[in-house]
Scaffold this motif. Structure first.
Motif, mmCIF file in Angstrom:
data_model
loop_
_atom_site.group_PDB
_atom_site.id
_atom_site.type_symbol
_atom_site.label_atom_id
_atom_site.label_comp_id
_atom_site.label_asym_id
_atom_site.label_seq_id
_atom_site.Cartn_x
_atom_site.Cartn_y
_atom_site.Cartn_z
ATOM 1 N N ILE A 37 6.822 -7.267 -11.923
ATOM 2 C CA ILE A 37 5.772 -8.266 -12.061
ATOM 3 C C ILE A 37 6.039 -9.069 -13.329
ATOM 4 N N ALA A 38 6.017 -10.398 -13.207
ATOM 5 C CA ALA A 38 6.321 -11.256 -14.353
ATOM 6 C C ALA A 38 5.269 -11.091 -15.450
ATOM 7 N N LEU A 39 5.742 -10.924 -16.686
ATOM 8 C CA LEU A 39 4.823 -10.800 -17.808
ATOM 9 C C LEU A 39 3.995 -12.067 -18.008
ATOM 10 N N ARG A 40 4.578 -13.220 -17.691
ATOM 11 C CA ARG A 40 3.825 -14.467 -17.866
ATOM 12 C C ARG A 40 2.614 -14.492 -16.945
ATOM 13 N N ASP A 41 2.739 -13.903 -15.740
ATOM 14 C CA ASP A 41 1.617 -13.854 -14.815
ATOM 15 C C ASP A 41 0.586 -12.818 -15.262
ATOM 16 N N LEU A 42 1.069 -11.669 -15.729
ATOM 17 C CA LEU A 42 0.150 -10.643 -16.221
ATOM 18 C C LEU A 42 -0.639 -11.139 -17.422
ATOM 19 N N ASP A 43 0.007 -11.943 -18.258
ATOM 20 C CA ASP A 43 -0.674 -12.468 -19.442
ATOM 21 C C ASP A 43 -1.843 -13.361 -19.047
ATOM 22 N N VAL A 44 -1.682 -14.132 -17.976
ATOM 23 C CA VAL A 44 -2.769 -14.982 -17.499
ATOM 24 C C VAL A 44 -3.921 -14.132 -16.969
ATOM 25 N N ASP A 49 -1.370 -11.213 -24.680
ATOM 26 C CA ASP A 49 -1.062 -11.780 -25.992
ATOM 27 C C ASP A 49 -2.240 -11.564 -26.932
ATOM 28 N N GLY A 50 -2.249 -10.400 -27.585
ATOM 29 C CA GLY A 50 -3.405 -9.999 -28.362
ATOM 30 C C GLY A 50 -3.736 -10.918 -29.517
ATOM 31 N N ALA A 64 -0.412 -2.595 -23.988
ATOM 32 C CA ALA A 64 -1.113 -3.041 -22.774
ATOM 33 C C ALA A 64 -0.675 -2.285 -21.519
ATOM 34 N N TRP A 65 0.295 -1.362 -21.634
ATOM 35 C CA TRP A 65 0.793 -0.697 -20.422
ATOM 36 C C TRP A 65 -0.311 -0.042 -19.590
ATOM 37 N N PRO A 66 -1.250 0.700 -20.198
ATOM 38 C CA PRO A 66 -2.310 1.290 -19.361
ATOM 39 C C PRO A 66 -3.096 0.235 -18.580
ATOM 40 N N ARG A 67 -3.371 -0.899 -19.204
ATOM 41 C CA ARG A 67 -4.091 -1.967 -18.503
ATOM 42 C C ARG A 67 -3.232 -2.579 -17.408
ATOM 43 N N ILE A 68 -1.941 -2.733 -17.673
ATOM 44 C CA ILE A 68 -1.039 -3.288 -16.660
ATOM 45 C C ILE A 68 -1.008 -2.395 -15.431
ATOM 46 N N GLU A 69 -0.836 -1.093 -15.648
ATOM 47 C CA GLU A 69 -0.772 -0.152 -14.525
ATOM 48 C C GLU A 69 -2.081 -0.112 -13.757
ATOM 49 N N LEU A 119 -2.731 -8.949 -5.616
ATOM 50 C CA LEU A 119 -2.370 -9.203 -7.011
ATOM 51 C C LEU A 119 -2.534 -10.683 -7.348
ATOM 52 N N PHE A 120 -3.219 -10.971 -8.448
ATOM 53 C CA PHE A 120 -3.439 -12.320 -8.973
ATOM 54 C C PHE A 120 -4.216 -13.231 -8.010
ATOM 55 N N ALA A 121 -4.855 -12.654 -7.006
ATOM 56 C CA ALA A 121 -5.587 -13.487 -6.045
ATOM 57 C C ALA A 121 -6.686 -14.286 -6.713
ATOM 58 N N ASP A 122 -7.239 -13.744 -7.812
ATOM 59 C CA ASP A 122 -8.351 -14.413 -8.475
ATOM 60 C C ASP A 122 -7.892 -15.471 -9.471
ATOM 61 N N VAL A 123 -6.600 -15.494 -9.821
ATOM 62 C CA VAL A 123 -6.124 -16.459 -10.825
ATOM 63 C C VAL A 123 -5.029 -17.389 -10.312
#
Length: 361
Positions: A37-44, A49-50, A64-69, A119-123
């Motif tokens: 999964i692209a980090l740029r998409d996860l960041d959105v 980016d804390g 952020a790994w726990p949140r990513i998983e 995945l990412f359906a809301d953004v």
């Protein structure tokens, strides 16, 4: 570490769509999944980016790994199997850095499973997952998973014979930089130089011949480098290819204003088409398909590119031919259009070299 930092930097990709890649290995009593999964998409989606400085660091991703998983597992279900995360990693791909999740389940995948994917359906409603399923002794099957913002998308993992043809059409129509490059080459095609200066062509067929030459040269060129890059025979980093594509647009537009190339336009289309072919290759290169499947996917994808390209050329040529007799055609359409194209390509070049986001596309 420096390379990792560069890989984690946020990069604006003007023509790269949002995709994730699932490699699913199914055996009796065992299901293993690698999900990129692209980090740029996860960041959105979950704001990795804390410190909000526009760059992702290793420390930010690690924290952020726990949140990513958790986020990823909430948005996928495969054949009713209970998936758990077993490992994680980062990988640099052609279009940026990806989070790699390894999932597993002590589950036997049904013969015709359903993949529920949101995945990412809301953004990002344009996001898709590209799934490759491998079973022992069976050919690889592929599926393109498109989430729906209102309801989770479900798709049976059955081989679709023409799915990469559709993917090729989608890729060219969504590739604004490739489309803009083609249009720059086509703007003067409905004019001809005479002793009285530039004049509109009398008949459509007078414009068709140069257009066919330009499109054919571009097609042959990008087909060559698409094949070489997708087969990993030649590999060039996206940090070079993406800015180079922007430069080809600027030069093609500049040539409309002040001729800078001492060759015919089809030669320019061929030379620059070699660069664009590397930009087309990312979708197939990421899948790591077996040879037989890859050859068929590559053929489909290239045919889809040409079909989408033909739609663009037909629409642009029809419009340009219709307005060719407008007395301000050269000033407004050719000169003005070329200046706009140069400005857009210049901003893309800045985005792709300075790692900033300026344009919304």
């Amino acid at each position: 570490m420096l390379l990792l930092g560069m890989a984690l930097a946020s990069v604006a990709q003007a023509h790269k769509s949002s995709d994730s890649y699932l490699q699913i290995s199914a055996a009796p009593g065992r299901l293993d999944v690698r999900w990129d999964i692209a980090l740029r998409d996860l960041d959105v989606a979950i704001d990795l980016d804390g410190d909000a400085d526009g760059k992702l660091t290793w420390a930010e991703v690690r924290g952020a790994w726990p949140r990513i998983e958790a986020y990823a597992l909430q948005h996928i279900a495969i054949g009713g199997c209970q998936l758990t995360a077993t490992s994680r990693g980062l990988e640099r791909r052609n279009d940026g850095a990806y989070a790699v999740l390894y999932l597993s389940s002590p589950c036997t995948l049904p013969a015709t499973p359903a993949i529920s994917y949101s995945l990412f359906a809301d953004v990002d409603p344009t996001h898709r997952g590209i799934a490759k399923v491998q079973r022992p002794g069976q050919p690889v099957s592929l599926s393109v998973l498109e989430p729906n913002a209102a309801a989770t998308a479900s798709a049976g993992v059955e081989p679709s014979r023409w799915q990469f043809l559709v993917e090729g059409v989608r890729h060219i129509l969504g590739g604004y930089d490739h489309v803009l490059f083609l249009i720059c080459l086509l703007l003067p095609a409905v004019l001809r130089r005479t002793e009285h200066g530039w004049q509109p062509v009398a008949r459509m067929r007078d414009a068709i011949l140069p257009i066919v030459g330009i499109v054919t040269a571009f097609t042959v060129a990008h087909s060559i480098t698409l094949g070489l890059a997708a087969l990993k025979i030649v590999s060039l980093p996206s940090s070079f290819i993406e800015p180079a594509i922007a430069v080809t647009i600027m030069l093609a537009a500049l040539d409309n204003l002040w001729p800078v190339f001492p060759v015919r336009r089809f030669v320019v289309a061929f030379c620059f088409g070699l660069v664009h072919g590397f930009g087309f290759a990312s979708v197939l290169a990421e899948l790591n398909l077996p040879s037989a499947d890859f050859a068929w996917a590559l053929l489909q994808f290239n045919l889809g590119l040409e079909a989408g390209q033909l739609l663009v050329v037909l629409a642009a040529t029809t419009l340009l031919f219709t307005i060719r007799r407008w007395r301000r055609y050269r000033l407004v359409v050719v000169a003005g259009g070329s200046l706009v194209a140069m400005a857009i390509a210049g901003l893309w070049f800045v985005e792709r070299t300075a790692r900033v986001s300026i344009l919304p596309f």
